[in-house]
Design a protein around this motif. Sequence first.
Motif, short mmCIF file in Angstrom:
data_model
loop_
_atom_site.label_atom_id
_atom_site.label_comp_id
_atom_site.label_asym_id
_atom_site.label_seq_id
_atom_site.Cartn_x
_atom_site.Cartn_y
_atom_site.Cartn_z
N ILE A 48 46.54 40.02 31.41
CA ILE A 48 46.51 38.64 31.87
C ILE A 48 45.98 38.53 33.30
O ILE A 48 44.98 37.85 33.56
N THR A 49 46.63 39.22 34.22
CA THR A 49 46.33 38.99 35.63
C THR A 49 44.86 39.23 35.97
O THR A 49 44.17 38.32 36.44
N VAL A 50 44.39 40.42 35.70
CA VAL A 50 43.03 40.75 36.10
C VAL A 50 42.01 39.90 35.34
O VAL A 50 41.09 39.33 35.93
N SER A 51 42.21 39.78 34.03
CA SER A 51 41.20 39.05 33.26
C SER A 51 41.21 37.56 33.60
O SER A 51 40.15 36.94 33.67
N SER A 52 42.40 37.00 33.87
CA SER A 52 42.44 35.57 34.24
C SER A 52 41.74 35.34 35.56
O SER A 52 40.96 34.40 35.71
N LEU A 53 42.06 36.18 36.53
CA LEU A 53 41.45 36.00 37.84
C LEU A 53 39.94 36.14 37.75
O LEU A 53 39.20 35.34 38.31
N TYR A 54 39.53 37.15 37.03
CA TYR A 54 38.08 37.36 36.90
C TYR A 54 37.44 36.15 36.23
O TYR A 54 36.41 35.64 36.68
N HIS A 55 38.08 35.69 35.17
CA HIS A 55 37.54 34.55 34.42
C HIS A 55 37.37 33.34 35.33
O HIS A 55 36.30 32.72 35.38
N ILE A 56 38.41 33.01 36.07
CA ILE A 56 38.36 31.81 36.92
C ILE A 56 37.33 31.98 38.04
O ILE A 56 36.49 31.11 38.27
N VAL B 237 40.15 31.57 49.24
CA VAL B 237 41.20 32.53 48.86
C VAL B 237 41.84 33.09 50.12
O VAL B 237 41.14 33.42 51.08
N THR B 238 43.16 33.17 50.13
CA THR B 238 43.82 33.94 51.19
C THR B 238 44.42 35.19 50.56
O THR B 238 44.88 35.15 49.42
N THR B 239 44.38 36.27 51.31
CA THR B 239 44.97 37.52 50.78
C THR B 239 45.37 38.47 51.90
O THR B 239 44.74 38.48 52.96
N ASN B 240 46.43 39.22 51.65
CA ASN B 240 46.84 40.28 52.58
C ASN B 240 46.13 41.58 52.25
O ASN B 240 46.27 42.56 52.98
N LEU B 241 45.43 41.61 51.14
CA LEU B 241 44.85 42.87 50.68
C LEU B 241 43.55 43.19 51.42
O LEU B 241 42.75 42.30 51.70
N SER B 242 43.37 44.46 51.71
CA SER B 242 42.10 44.91 52.28
C SER B 242 41.10 45.06 51.13
O SER B 242 41.51 45.09 49.97
N PRO B 243 39.81 45.18 51.43
CA PRO B 243 38.83 45.35 50.35
C PRO B 243 39.19 46.52 49.42
O PRO B 243 39.05 46.41 48.20
N GLU B 244 39.64 47.62 50.01
CA GLU B 244 39.97 48.79 49.17
C GLU B 244 41.16 48.48 48.26
O GLU B 244 41.14 48.78 47.07
N GLN B 245 42.18 47.85 48.87
CA GLN B 245 43.35 47.48 48.06
C GLN B 245 42.96 46.52 46.95
O GLN B 245 43.47 46.61 45.84
N LEU B 246 42.06 45.63 47.27
CA LEU B 246 41.62 44.65 46.28
C LEU B 246 40.96 45.36 45.09
O LEU B 246 41.25 45.07 43.93
N TYR C 267 42.72 45.24 41.37
CA TYR C 267 42.10 44.54 40.24
C TYR C 267 41.01 45.40 39.64
O TYR C 267 41.26 46.45 39.11
N ASP C 268 39.81 44.88 39.83
CA ASP C 268 38.71 45.65 39.31
C ASP C 268 37.55 45.31 40.21
O ASP C 268 37.57 44.29 40.90
N GLN C 269 36.58 46.16 40.30
CA GLN C 269 35.59 46.00 41.35
C GLN C 269 34.78 44.72 41.22
O GLN C 269 34.24 44.23 42.19
N ARG C 270 34.75 44.19 40.00
CA ARG C 270 33.96 42.97 39.83
C ARG C 270 34.59 41.81 40.62
O ARG C 270 33.90 40.95 41.13
N ARG D 4 32.86 39.92 43.96
CA ARG D 4 32.61 38.48 44.06
C ARG D 4 33.25 37.89 45.32
O ARG D 4 32.67 37.03 45.98
N LEU D 5 34.46 38.36 45.63
CA LEU D 5 35.15 37.80 46.81
C LEU D 5 34.49 38.23 48.11
O LEU D 5 34.51 37.51 49.10
N TYR D 6 33.91 39.41 48.11
CA TYR D 6 33.28 39.92 49.33
C TYR D 6 31.77 39.72 49.32
O TYR D 6 31.07 40.33 50.12
#
Length: 330
Positions: A267-275, A288-297, A301-304, A308-310
């Motif tokens: 759910i989580t990864v595929s929903s986020l990717y989809h949206i 988007v706000t996030t505490n995660l660094s690019p590596e953590q992100l 999730y997944d690199q896709r 997109r966010l970066y």
Amino acid sequence: MLSRENVTREALSALEAQRAANLMEEKRRREEAEEKSPAVRELIARRQKLFFSGMRGAFASPDKAKEISANMQQEMERLNAELRKALNACGLAQDYLQPVYRCRECRDTGYVGEPVHEMCACLKRAVMNRLYQSEGLQGLERENFAAFDESIFPDIPIEGRKSTQRGYINKIRKRCEEYADSFDTGEGKGLLLCGKSGLGKTFLMNCVAQRVLERGFSVVVISAYKLIETMRRFQFGEDGSEQVQDMLACDLLCIDDLGSEPMLRGITVSSLYHIINERRNANRAIVVTTNLSPEQLDNTYDQRIGARLYDTSRMQIFEFIGEDVRRTKR
Ligand SMILES: [Zn+2]
């Protein structure tokens, strides 16, 4: 959350109030124009007289109704042309006495289309903004650029930087405000606000949301947690299809605190990717706000998603640095 029916009812009664306000405004304009120009007053009176005599004539001799109404129309057009000139002559716009509407599409009725009656974009937007203001945008009215208080940010240099934390956050605030002021649909340019907690990311995101909302766009603000919860309910067919639709279709989607949501398998990864991906393909913006660094992100999730966010061709990325101001405040 408020029910969609109640919110739609509220939005429709706001439109009713708008229509009443429009009539008041039309009356006010007419009085203003008549006050300014005797010629305008006279022309309005003649037009009214013509209208009533035409009606009377048509009733009195139904066999001649067609002829009367054609004559009347011609005369009416002549009077209107004179009226436009008279308005111009006294410094008012030619269309100053035309009906007043906030939305030209639906004339403030909330519906468009014949024979298929559809909700006008303005009503859809009003419903969406009310729905999410009641919940996701909690406190949003308090969190706006005018309420931004730089004094809570320490005016001491950030380690390893020339700038102080206050100077630094002010720069980000300025850029965010510029973003909100120049926001437009179809551009798909977004913001990524990243960094540790307590540095003002959510506050600034809410400022952006509030400004974009005030400028008449539809905005959905939702925490990543709530987003995933909504997607989960939707996936299990409980409800949420309308909310999912809103998240995909609104002019600006603001996702708060990405990385705080539960990691649900499938759910989580595929929903986020989809949206994120759907909105990107449709050139619709996200913040988007996030505490995660690019590596953590990438690891979470997944690199896709990270890609997109970066993606700097679509996203402005602001890294928040310094001390947690919620902690220093306390
Ligand atoms: Zn409308």
